[in-house]
Scaffold this motif. Structure first.
Motif, mmCIF file in Angstrom:
data_model
loop_
_atom_site.group_PDB
_atom_site.id
_atom_site.type_symbol
_atom_site.label_atom_id
_atom_site.label_comp_id
_atom_site.label_asym_id
_atom_site.label_seq_id
_atom_site.Cartn_x
_atom_site.Cartn_y
_atom_site.Cartn_z
ATOM 1 N N PHE B 16 0.799 -1.147 0.120
ATOM 2 C CA PHE B 16 0.026 -0.181 0.050
ATOM 3 C C PHE B 16 0.962 1.190 0.034
ATOM 4 O O PHE B 16 1.670 1.483 0.988
ATOM 5 C CB PHE B 16 -0.935 0.026 1.182
ATOM 6 C CG PHE B 16 -1.773 -1.132 1.164
ATOM 7 C CD1 PHE B 16 -2.992 -1.346 0.565
ATOM 8 C CD2 PHE B 16 -1.579 -2.219 2.293
ATOM 9 C CE1 PHE B 16 -3.583 -2.136 0.545
ATOM 10 C CE2 PHE B 16 -2.267 -3.175 2.498
ATOM 11 C CZ PHE B 16 -3.654 -3.255 1.571
ATOM 12 N N LEU B 19 3.950 1.141 2.286
ATOM 13 C CA LEU B 19 3.810 0.165 3.408
ATOM 14 C C LEU B 19 3.904 -1.409 2.568
ATOM 15 O O LEU B 19 2.956 -1.655 1.784
ATOM 16 C CB LEU B 19 2.635 0.315 3.997
ATOM 17 C CG LEU B 19 2.275 -0.709 5.086
ATOM 18 C CD1 LEU B 19 2.991 -0.397 6.535
ATOM 19 C CD2 LEU B 19 0.891 -0.794 5.281
ATOM 20 N N ALA B 21 2.485 -4.641 3.336
ATOM 21 C CA ALA B 21 1.620 -5.003 4.278
ATOM 22 C C ALA B 21 2.021 -6.605 4.349
ATOM 23 O O ALA B 21 1.807 -7.377 5.291
ATOM 24 C CB ALA B 21 0.078 -5.091 4.009
ATOM 25 N N PRO B 40 0.486 -11.347 15.129
ATOM 26 C CA PRO B 40 0.119 -10.115 15.979
ATOM 27 C C PRO B 40 -0.657 -8.987 15.302
ATOM 28 O O PRO B 40 -0.810 -9.082 13.945
ATOM 29 C CB PRO B 40 1.370 -9.264 16.378
ATOM 30 C CG PRO B 40 2.547 -10.103 15.924
ATOM 31 C CD PRO B 40 2.063 -11.116 15.032
ATOM 32 N N ASN B 41 -1.148 -7.851 15.750
ATOM 33 C CA ASN B 41 -2.060 -6.980 15.326
ATOM 34 C C ASN B 41 -1.349 -6.304 14.241
ATOM 35 O O ASN B 41 -0.052 -5.781 14.462
ATOM 36 C CB ASN B 41 -2.528 -5.952 16.120
ATOM 37 C CG ASN B 41 -3.654 -6.307 17.118
ATOM 38 O OD1 ASN B 41 -3.519 -6.680 18.285
ATOM 39 N ND2 ASN B 41 -4.670 -6.730 16.599
ATOM 40 N N GLY B 42 -1.926 -6.207 12.884
ATOM 41 C CA GLY B 42 -1.510 -5.293 11.750
ATOM 42 C C GLY B 42 -0.358 -6.350 11.186
ATOM 43 O O GLY B 42 0.589 -5.783 10.351
ATOM 44 N N ALA B 43 -0.226 -7.728 11.379
ATOM 45 C CA ALA B 43 0.639 -8.399 10.878
ATOM 46 C C ALA B 43 0.452 -8.615 9.164
ATOM 47 O O ALA B 43 1.308 -9.076 8.601
ATOM 48 C CB ALA B 43 0.769 -9.816 11.042
ATOM 49 N N GLY B 44 -0.781 -8.402 8.921
ATOM 50 C CA GLY B 44 -1.204 -8.521 7.329
ATOM 51 C C GLY B 44 -2.113 -9.797 7.128
ATOM 52 O O GLY B 44 -2.231 -9.962 5.883
ATOM 53 N N LYS B 45 -2.836 -10.218 8.090
ATOM 54 C CA LYS B 45 -3.531 -11.343 7.876
ATOM 55 C C LYS B 45 -4.840 -11.018 7.110
ATOM 56 O O LYS B 45 -4.959 -11.717 6.395
ATOM 57 C CB LYS B 45 -3.948 -11.925 9.294
ATOM 58 C CG LYS B 45 -2.834 -12.144 10.230
ATOM 59 C CD LYS B 45 -3.331 -12.907 11.800
ATOM 60 C CE LYS B 45 -4.057 -11.664 12.351
ATOM 61 N NZ LYS B 45 -3.447 -10.519 13.019
ATOM 62 N N THR B 46 -5.454 -10.067 7.676
ATOM 63 C CA THR B 46 -6.762 -9.697 6.767
ATOM 64 C C THR B 46 -6.431 -9.275 5.410
ATOM 65 O O THR B 46 -7.134 -9.846 4.370
ATOM 66 C CB THR B 46 -7.354 -8.437 7.635
ATOM 67 O OG1 THR B 46 -7.685 -8.800 8.892
ATOM 68 C CG2 THR B 46 -8.629 -8.202 6.732
ATOM 69 N N THR B 47 -5.264 -8.833 5.025
ATOM 70 C CA THR B 47 -4.761 -8.282 3.978
ATOM 71 C C THR B 47 -4.563 -9.651 2.920
ATOM 72 O O THR B 47 -4.981 -9.634 1.857
ATOM 73 C CB THR B 47 -3.554 -7.538 3.910
ATOM 74 O OG1 THR B 47 -3.688 -6.519 4.830
ATOM 75 C CG2 THR B 47 -2.911 -7.113 2.516
ATOM 76 N N TYR B 56 -8.543 -7.443 -2.863
ATOM 77 C CA TYR B 56 -7.507 -6.695 -3.412
ATOM 78 C C TYR B 56 -6.681 -7.406 -4.566
ATOM 79 O O TYR B 56 -6.821 -8.594 -4.453
ATOM 80 C CB TYR B 56 -6.422 -6.583 -2.351
ATOM 81 C CG TYR B 56 -6.728 -5.728 -1.027
ATOM 82 C CD1 TYR B 56 -7.747 -5.017 -1.071
ATOM 83 C CD2 TYR B 56 -6.160 -5.824 0.371
ATOM 84 C CE1 TYR B 56 -8.249 -3.953 0.008
ATOM 85 C CE2 TYR B 56 -6.483 -5.092 1.326
ATOM 86 C CZ TYR B 56 -7.612 -4.283 1.352
ATOM 87 O OH TYR B 56 -7.773 -3.619 2.374
ATOM 88 N N GLN B 116 -13.891 -9.434 9.556
ATOM 89 C CA GLN B 116 -13.427 -9.348 10.764
ATOM 90 C C GLN B 116 -14.415 -8.295 11.619
ATOM 91 O O GLN B 116 -14.874 -8.428 12.672
ATOM 92 C CB GLN B 116 -12.210 -8.524 10.775
ATOM 93 C CG GLN B 116 -11.299 -8.232 12.048
ATOM 94 C CD GLN B 116 -10.061 -7.936 11.952
ATOM 95 O OE1 GLN B 116 -9.422 -7.812 10.758
ATOM 96 N NE2 GLN B 116 -9.314 -7.432 13.024
ATOM 97 N N GLU B 211 -11.264 -14.129 12.155
ATOM 98 C CA GLU B 211 -11.325 -13.996 13.548
ATOM 99 C C GLU B 211 -12.894 -14.356 14.128
ATOM 100 O O GLU B 211 -13.493 -13.521 14.478
ATOM 101 C CB GLU B 211 -11.055 -12.425 14.254
ATOM 102 C CG GLU B 211 -9.712 -12.015 13.715
ATOM 103 C CD GLU B 211 -9.246 -10.901 14.573
ATOM 104 O OE1 GLU B 211 -9.489 -10.467 15.606
ATOM 105 O OE2 GLU B 211 -8.018 -10.389 14.250
ATOM 106 N N HIS B 244 -7.079 -14.947 16.881
ATOM 107 C CA HIS B 244 -6.134 -14.281 17.947
ATOM 108 C C HIS B 244 -6.422 -15.178 19.362
ATOM 109 O O HIS B 244 -5.135 -15.143 19.983
ATOM 110 C CB HIS B 244 -6.600 -12.983 18.497
ATOM 111 C CG HIS B 244 -5.982 -11.901 17.451
ATOM 112 N ND1 HIS B 244 -4.420 -11.920 17.375
ATOM 113 C CD2 HIS B 244 -6.476 -10.838 16.657
ATOM 114 C CE1 HIS B 244 -4.339 -10.727 16.615
ATOM 115 N NE2 HIS B 244 -5.542 -10.271 16.138
#
Ligand SMILES: Nc1ncnc2c1ncn2[C@@H]1O[C@H](COP(=O)(O)OP(=O)(O)OP(=O)(O)O)[C@@H](O)[C@H]1O
Ligand SMILES: [Mg+2]
Lengths: 468, 302
Positions: B16, B19, B21, B40-47, B56, B116, B211, B244
């Motif tokens: 992005f 960044l 991701a 962890p949070n922001g690791a790129g799983k949802t991406t 995407y 999510q 999640e 998580h």
């Protein structure tokens, strides 16, 4: 507003004398507000003297009357007929009241529309009886035709705005396309109305798809602006494409509709002669009334059916959450296009009807105000609700007409008072009141399209309005 | 088909702007498995999910899904070279998901997903939600609405079948009594279950859950485990799961992939991953010397 609601809430809980005092206070406050409004708007009137000079005419009596009216109305509302007043009087029945809201009731759809249809079928007869003659009832039948045209337009736009949640500010373009299709096809190619009607519908639907393509990616404000522009473009094309549309002068002497081949004239092969009736120009008007009634009913039936089909459910799902739709394998592009096309189709049919009724079309009939009125009918009625659209169309179209008949107001406001001059003011006031009282329209609940055990109306808090 | 590779993610990168991701991620998911994607949070799983399900377009990489057994992967290079979205082989097909628009990923490749942040049609009833999920077969049965408007009986039968399927699912998620209530009125846990049932009504071969246990109480979380195992065993749908809640992950997954800052740091059985110091360090964001203590804690929880 906050002050008002606080005091009323307090009034509901406390005893009767306290309630009265707080209601008096509240009403007094409302009167003050009214007075404040009256001073600049009502109290002084500018008039021209004989010499052409402007003078100020004080209207203290009128001001006092208005303020008193507000005082008593507010007092009455708080003590006698308002919700809180009733709740305070019968504290026990409160729970029950809540319960009845939650239990399923017969849907407006199942009772309201057949009732309305019955009334509409009998309407020409009713007004004839009331006015003591067919010709005398002409005004009323014409009004009925006008209202039904807007009902049909409202239902058509309702598919796009109410069901699919796509804000379309240029709906009048399809109305125009339908009207001009019939006007041009009938005057240049002499095609009959009955053949032109489906052609006009299909042409309008095609344009619906053509408009749909560029706006597919747009949402919200952008969608509204582009559709608005589309409406204007169509109007400008009609004005400037003189060889085809005859420009601003419009197209006149459009052939009238026949009764399945029988023309409405006093010839031997005319409608009246065929049925052995005495010729009357009113036959055509009554026929037009039933024609638009049939077209509107068709719109309603098809929409109701479509709502229960996968495509209709996809429209509503699209309004609720487009991303979720895509995650379920729904092609949102075609879904939006079908919504635009279906809405446009009915707009086109209504347009043809308009042309055949007027016998004359010009670009003036298709300006933005027209789009705005149709949209207002949909929003006022409650997005997605067919019954709501009917009520709103009656209020918005017949209401201003009724103002002409309020001659008795002259007795109150003086000889020069012309109620129809206040149309737009009342129109605006009604809109503001609606926004406060029922922000989601008259019929704001949604009827589910399918059920296992019982049909429960869904409150508007949960139903989304769409993103565009 | 069980035990064969179903999904192959190769060198997936998603940027992005500046960044990154997801950075050069490769992993596979087997048919009949529950594969967990953690980090962890922001690791790129949802991406990663968004890339797999077509929401995407990945900046680089390939996401391939095989229908009818892993034999279909034999033609993957051919399909790639041809520029095709899908390529049929004998009793099967290969789908290159990164080339498909989102709705085709569900419609043709049969990959369904949840979100999510729950995305139900809150103003529609629970039953309607499950019927919207069966849009494509119903659309076909209604002759793209033309036959449906005429009220042909073939459509009515098909719609009844659709309602039956919906009823089955309502039974399984325990929401039969609430079928006619708006979805937005359901409690949170029920909304999560409904979203899963809705995705399952598209009859997917791979179900991606973002999640699903978030915000559930322990009892609901246990019920969810049972539901997910059932989906794996009874419906022959493989699962890809972001989670998580480590107890859920350790309990039900057959295979775990761990992401940190878009990079894969571990890939293996729950046992292997659980004991990987790199995972514990990254996941819990602690220094090396604290790992031992944390390890003990995780041991205790799992
Ligand atoms: N559409 C986007 N545009 C820009 N940046 C994005 C976008 N989507 C995700 N990101 C960024 O990519 C990174 C990974 O986000 P992602 O949502 O995939 O994380 P995650 O692993 O799902 O986290 P969480 O556990 O909090 O859900 C984040 O830094 C996020 O800000
Ligand atoms: Mg996430």
């Amino acid at each position: 507003m906050a002050v008002l609601s606080q005091s009323t809430a307090a009034g509901a809980k406390t005893g009767v004398p306290d309630r009265l005092v707080s209601a008096l206070k509240d009403a007094g406050f409302a009167t003050l507000v009214m007075l404040g409004l009256c001073v600049p708007l009502v109290t002084l009137r500018t008039d021209s003297e004989e010499g052409g000079q402007l003078i100020l005419v004080p209207r203290l009596g009128l001001t006092a009357a208005l303020c008193l009216a507000v005082f008593f109305a507010r007092l009455g509302y708080l003590t006698v007929w308002g919700k809180q007043a009733r709740a305070a009087r019968q504290p026990t029945s409160r729970k029950e009241a809540i319960k009845t809201v939650a239990t399923p009731r017969y849907s407006l759809m199942t009772i309201g529309l057949p009732l309305a249809l019955g009334f509409a079928l009998a309407y020409p007869l009713l007004v004839t009886l009331i006015n003591g003659g067919l010709s005398e009832a002409r005004y009323w039948i014409d009004l009925g035709i006008l209202v039904l045209t807007y009902v049909m337009l409202g239902w058509g736009l309702n598919i796009v705005v109410g069901l699919a949640g796509l804000l379309d500010l240029g709906y009048v373009a399809f109305y125009a396309i339908g009207a001009y299709s019939y006007a041009i096809l009938s005057t240049t190619f002499h095609i009959s109305f009955w053949l032109c009607l489906p052609i006009a519908g299909i042409l309008a639907a095609t344009w619906g798809v053509l408009l749909g393509f560029p706006v597919l990616r747009l949402r919200g404000d952008y969608l509204a602006i582009v559709t608005l522009a589309f409406g204007e473009i169509i109007r400008l094309v009609l004005i400037n494409w003189v060889p085809v549309t005859n420009g601003g002068a419009g197209i006149a002497s459009i052939p009238r509709a026949s009764f399945f081949g029988l023309p409405f004239n006093d010839d031997d092969n005319g409608f009246a002669a065929f049925f052995g009736l005495e010729f009357s120009p009113m036959h055509r008007i009554v026929f037009l009334f039933y024609l638009i009634l049939a077209l509107a009913t068709l719109t309603s039936l098809v929409t109701t059916r479509l709502r229960r089909l996968p495509v209709g459910r996809a429209w509503e799902a699209l309004r609720e959450d487009e991303i979720a739709c895509r995650s379920l394998g729904i092609n949102t592009t075609t879904t939006k296009l079908t919504a635009f096309a279906t809405g446009a189709l009915f707009g086109g049919l209504a347009g043809s009807f308009f042309a055949v009724r007027q016998g004359f079309v010009s670009p003036e009939s298709f300006n933005f105000l027209e789009s705005a009125i149709i949209l207002a009918i949909v929003v006022l009625g409650g997005m997605g609700s067919q019954v709501g659209v009917v009520i709103a169309a009656v209020v918005m179209i017949a209401g201003p007409e009724m103002l002409r008949n309020l001659g008795f107001l002259k007795a109150i406001f003086g000889e020069n008072f012309d109620p129809s001059e206040y149309r737009l003011l009342i129109f605006g006031l009604a809109m503001v009141v609606m926004m406060i009282w029922r922000p989601r329209g008259l019929v704001s609940t949604r009827e589910p399209t399918v059920f296992l055990k019982e049909r429960k109306s869904i409150s508007s808090d949960l139903v989304k309005e769409g993103h565009g | 088909m069980k035990g064969e590779t179903l999904l192959r993610v190769e060198h997936l990168t998603m940027r992005f702007g500046g960044l990154v991701a997801v950075n050069d991620l490769s992993f596979t998911a087997k048919a009949g498995d529950i594969t967990a994607l953690i980090g962890p949070n922001g690791a790129g799983k949802t991406t990663v999910f968004n890339c797999i399900t077509g929401f995407y377009k990945p900046s680089e990489g390939r996401v391939a899904l095989a229908h009818g057994g892993e034999a279909a992967f034999a033609v993957i290079e051919e399909a790639t070279a041809k520029g095709a979205r899908s390529l049929k082989v004998e009793d099967g097909a290969i789908h290159l998901l990164e080339r498909m628009p989102d709705y085709l990923v569900t419609q043709h490749a049969r990959v369904a997903r949840t979100f999510q942040n729950i995305r139900l049609f809150s103003g529609m009833t629970v039953l309607e939600n499950l019927l919207v999920a069966q849009h494509n077969p119903l659309m076909l049965a209604s002759g793209y609405s033309v036959l449906g408007i005429l009220g042909l009986s073939s459509y009515t039968t098909r719609q009844k079948e659709a309602v039956e399927l919906a009823k089955d699912w309502l039974e399984r998620i325990g929401l039969t009594d609430r079928a006619d209530d708006p979805a937005g009125d359901l409690p949170y846990g029920a909304q999560r279950r409904l979203e899963i049932a809705r995705a399952m009504c598209t009859k997917p071969v791979l179900l991606c859950l973002d999640e699903p246990a978030a915000g559930l109480n322990p009892r609901e979380s246990l019920e969810l485990n049972t539901l997910l195992r059932e989906i794996r065993d009874r419906d022959a749908t493989s699962l890809l799961l972001i989670e998580h809640d480590m107890t859920v992950v350790m309990e039900i997954s057959d295979h775990v992939v761990v992401l940190d800052y878009g990079v894969k740091i571990a890939d293996g059985s729950p046992e292997q991953v659980k004991n990987d110091p790199k995972v514990i360090g990254a996941y819990l964001g602690v220094e090396d010397e604290e790992v031992a203590a944390v390890e003990a804690e995780v041991e205790g929880r799992a």
